[in-house]
Design a protein around this motif. Sequence first.
Motif, short mmCIF file in Angstrom:
data_model
loop_
_atom_site.label_atom_id
_atom_site.label_comp_id
_atom_site.label_asym_id
_atom_site.label_seq_id
_atom_site.Cartn_x
_atom_site.Cartn_y
_atom_site.Cartn_z
N ILE A 299 -3.57 -2.83 10.18
CA ILE A 299 -3.15 -3.72 11.27
C ILE A 299 -1.67 -4.05 11.11
N TYR A 300 -1.25 -4.31 9.89
CA TYR A 300 0.15 -4.64 9.66
C TYR A 300 1.09 -3.52 10.09
N VAL A 301 0.82 -2.29 9.62
CA VAL A 301 1.76 -1.21 9.93
C VAL A 301 1.74 -0.88 11.41
N SER A 302 0.60 -1.10 12.08
CA SER A 302 0.54 -0.84 13.52
C SER A 302 1.43 -1.82 14.27
N MET A 303 1.37 -3.09 13.90
CA MET A 303 2.23 -4.06 14.57
C MET A 303 3.68 -3.93 14.11
N ASN A 304 3.88 -3.55 12.84
CA ASN A 304 5.23 -3.38 12.32
C ASN A 304 5.99 -2.27 13.03
N THR A 305 5.26 -1.37 13.67
CA THR A 305 5.88 -0.32 14.48
C THR A 305 6.87 -0.93 15.47
N PHE A 306 6.51 -2.04 16.07
CA PHE A 306 7.35 -2.63 17.11
C PHE A 306 8.46 -3.50 16.52
N LEU A 385 4.11 -11.13 15.61
CA LEU A 385 5.18 -11.69 16.44
C LEU A 385 6.40 -12.03 15.60
N ALA A 386 6.16 -12.63 14.44
CA ALA A 386 7.27 -12.99 13.56
C ALA A 386 8.00 -11.74 13.07
N ASP A 387 7.25 -10.67 12.84
CA ASP A 387 7.84 -9.43 12.34
C ASP A 387 8.76 -8.80 13.38
N VAL A 388 8.35 -8.82 14.65
CA VAL A 388 9.21 -8.29 15.71
C VAL A 388 10.50 -9.09 15.83
N LEU A 389 10.40 -10.40 15.71
CA LEU A 389 11.60 -11.24 15.77
C LEU A 389 12.53 -10.92 14.61
N LEU A 443 6.83 -17.99 11.96
CA LEU A 443 7.03 -17.70 13.38
C LEU A 443 7.85 -18.79 14.06
N ILE A 444 7.55 -20.03 13.74
CA ILE A 444 8.30 -21.14 14.34
C ILE A 444 9.77 -21.06 13.96
N ALA A 445 10.05 -20.83 12.69
CA ALA A 445 11.44 -20.79 12.22
C ALA A 445 12.20 -19.61 12.82
N LEU A 446 11.57 -18.43 12.89
CA LEU A 446 12.24 -17.26 13.44
C LEU A 446 12.48 -17.39 14.94
N THR A 447 11.57 -18.05 15.63
CA THR A 447 11.77 -18.29 17.07
C THR A 447 13.01 -19.13 17.31
N VAL A 448 13.16 -20.19 16.54
CA VAL A 448 14.34 -21.05 16.66
C VAL A 448 15.60 -20.25 16.34
N CYS A 449 15.55 -19.42 15.28
CA CYS A 449 16.70 -18.61 14.88
C CYS A 449 17.08 -17.63 15.98
N TRP A 450 16.10 -16.95 16.58
CA TRP A 450 16.40 -15.98 17.64
C TRP A 450 17.05 -16.64 18.86
N LEU A 451 16.52 -17.79 19.27
CA LEU A 451 17.07 -18.46 20.45
C LEU A 451 18.52 -18.86 20.22
N ARG A 452 18.82 -19.33 19.04
CA ARG A 452 20.21 -19.70 18.73
C ARG A 452 21.11 -18.46 18.68
#
Length: 465
Positions: A299-306, A385-389, A443-452
């Motif tokens: 599951i990890y490597v499948s999502m890590n693709t993106f 989601l966190a991995d894509v960010l 995920l919360i921390a990376l979302t804030v980082c991406w928006l900034r």
Amino acid sequence: MNGQLSHRHAHKFRLGGSIDMLTGPLLKKILLFGLPLMASSILQLLFNAADVVVLGRYASYASLAAVGSTTAIVNLMINLLIGISIGVNVLVARYLGEGDKQKELSEAVHTAVAVALIGGVILGGIGCATASWILELISTPEDIFDLARIYLNIYFLGTPAIAVYNYGAAILRARGDTQRPLLFLTISGVTNVALNLLFVISFQMDVAGVALATVISEVLSAVLVLVSLMRSQDELAFSWRKLRIHRRSLSLMSKVGIPAGIQGCLFSLANLAIQGAINAYGSVVVAGSSAAGSIDGFIYVSMNTFHQTAQTFLSQNIGAGKYDRVKDILKKCLLCTVVTGAILCTVACVFSQPLLRIYNQDPAVVAAGTVRLYIAVAPYIIFGLADVLTGAIRGCGSPVRPVVINLLCTCVFRLLWIAAINTDTMPVTWVYASYPASWLVLLIALTVCWLRLYRRKIRPHLMPD
């Protein structure tokens, strides 16, 4: 050309079977890039899982536990080296996006192969020298200690080949070629499975057999990717005569790759602490956790693709100055991650026991593995989601921020969590719960980082002059 590919370059890349990431609709191209990459990753895990399955079915659960207990150690030792492959991917993709960078691309290719060979030898030697000490450090159960040490000592002999394949594949993927890495893995993986069966069943070599089969298959995949680069007719061509480390290429790769490698090492360090806690519950729980870990790895490597898709697409488009495509790339990659994760997590949870029986028939091992699957797999989408960010932030040229965030939100968080657990009185479910808890914080921390980051580095380029 204002940083964009010339018509000649774009035509050449299409002939090479690569994907034009700079123009046209995104979803189809993301899938064309991502699905072969996903298949490559799944195949790689399938062939790695063959080690565990063959041992679990034809040796003993002690052998299964021995190999499973080494996963965090292996990842800890090679993640820094493999992390540079992320720097290779980002740098080559950025040069391809800018266009007219033939000299720089050639230097990057030869630097990457040189670093893979030298670094692989060094880290492989370190791995062999410290294997026993690390196994003692994480309290590996006595009944599997010697088996685990044998597996590690043989496995680390293949570290240079692992690095060469990953660096070479990163170069090919940077221009959208995910088909050849898939082919190479298929060939080497089939070889691995065949040798597993031969060494374990026919020659009774136990863990030494699966380790030796793994090393041979890794060398084969490295040879295949090098031959592919040597036969290339463009600026990504490799020649042994040009093999050397170019300071500028190494510096640029390292700016992205070393933070990525450190992040991987920090993840592995935290997981090493978790493995140490799991080891305290005995070899049956270790075996069940190892089997479940192999399943959630798919599951990890499948999502890590993106994650890798977002990183590569954003690197090329930002290199070409196409900032207007950034938001759409991220949205499409997040969507693909959610759909992929939802399907695979559901399958893993619904069919948990049949899947675990593939690895081992012992009811106690299956029951122990089911516990981990229910706790650590059901919420796996959060980590996807966190991995894509993370990939998006790196692709936008900000490699350090994800390292700091992962250090605090994943590594420190998990280490503190594990330190608070008393393995004598608390069930192993508390250990497994450290995974989803840390993913949510991450995920919360990376979302804030991406928006900034988006507001500061991307949005200004979208505003009219």
